[in-house]
Design a protein around this motif. Structure first.
Motif: not given
Length: 212
Positions: A169-173, A182-184
């Protein structure tokens, strides 16, 4: 160094309470976390409890997260030109459904909806400013700070976000990949700015370091 601090101003009036008092006894709709919320062409939803996520799909099949709807905020097909336009419950939510006729016949309700639409506009501008930053690290920090302001709850360990977000969800946004997020997130945890509690909620401490 982070150059821009994006935020959404809190509403000066508790319109959630105004809505609930004005429409006391009105039927409300409960949706469990993860449920898709149906939207008719004339339906205007008002969030009474919980958080709703808005999104759309590209022709490629990729999903774009458009933003979040908090208590007292409206959403629905009359407020967008996007197709498809989807909403699902990010937490357990309680919603009130109105239509345009009711909105036009109630000055109090129209005033509240207009004010909350202003908050939605502020959020949209904040997200646009956020995703325009070159470094994904900066985008992620700004997003978490925005959520801290909107849905944060102070605890002895820091400010706990009252919503669980997946890495996807964070990646999509933020317009990046799940692997990058995940790395950050791992980096922010190493810096001591971010922790994750037993229920997998983010807990934010002090400001992150200025260098990556």
């Amino acid at each position: 160094m982070l150059q821009t601090q994006v935020s959404v101003s809190p509403a000066p009036t508790d319109w959630r309470q105004v809505f609930e008092e004005a429409y006391q006894g009105r039927h409300t709709y409960d949706f469990k976390s993860g449920s898709t919320i149906p939207m008719g062409p004339q339906d205007l939803w008002i969030v009474c409890r919980g958080i709703v996520q808005l999104g759309t799909l590209f022709a490629s099949g990729d999903e774009a997260v458009l933003g979040f709807v908090y208590p007292a905020m409206p959403f629905g097909l009359p407020l967008t030109q996007l197709n498809p336009y989807e909403a699902f419950a990010l937490t357990d939510v309680v919603l009130m459904r109105l239509n345009q006729v009711e909105l036009e016949s109630s000055p109090l309700l129209a005033q509240g909806v207009l004010q909350q639409l202003s908050r939605r506009l502020q959020q949209t501008e904040a997200i646009l400013a956020m995703i325009s930053q070159r470094r994904v690290y900066d985008r992620l920090v700004q997003l978490l700070l925005m959520l801290k302001q909107e849905v944060g709850h102070v605890t002895p360990d820091g400010v706990r976000l009252e919503v669980r977000l997946t890495h996807q969800q964070l990646a999509n946004l933020l317009g990046t990949t799940r692997v990058t997020i995940t790395r950050l997130l791992g980096l922010l945890r190493q810096e001591g700015w971010l922790t994750i509690d037993r229920t997998r909620h983010f807990v934010i401490a002090d400001a992150p370091s200025e260098s990556l």
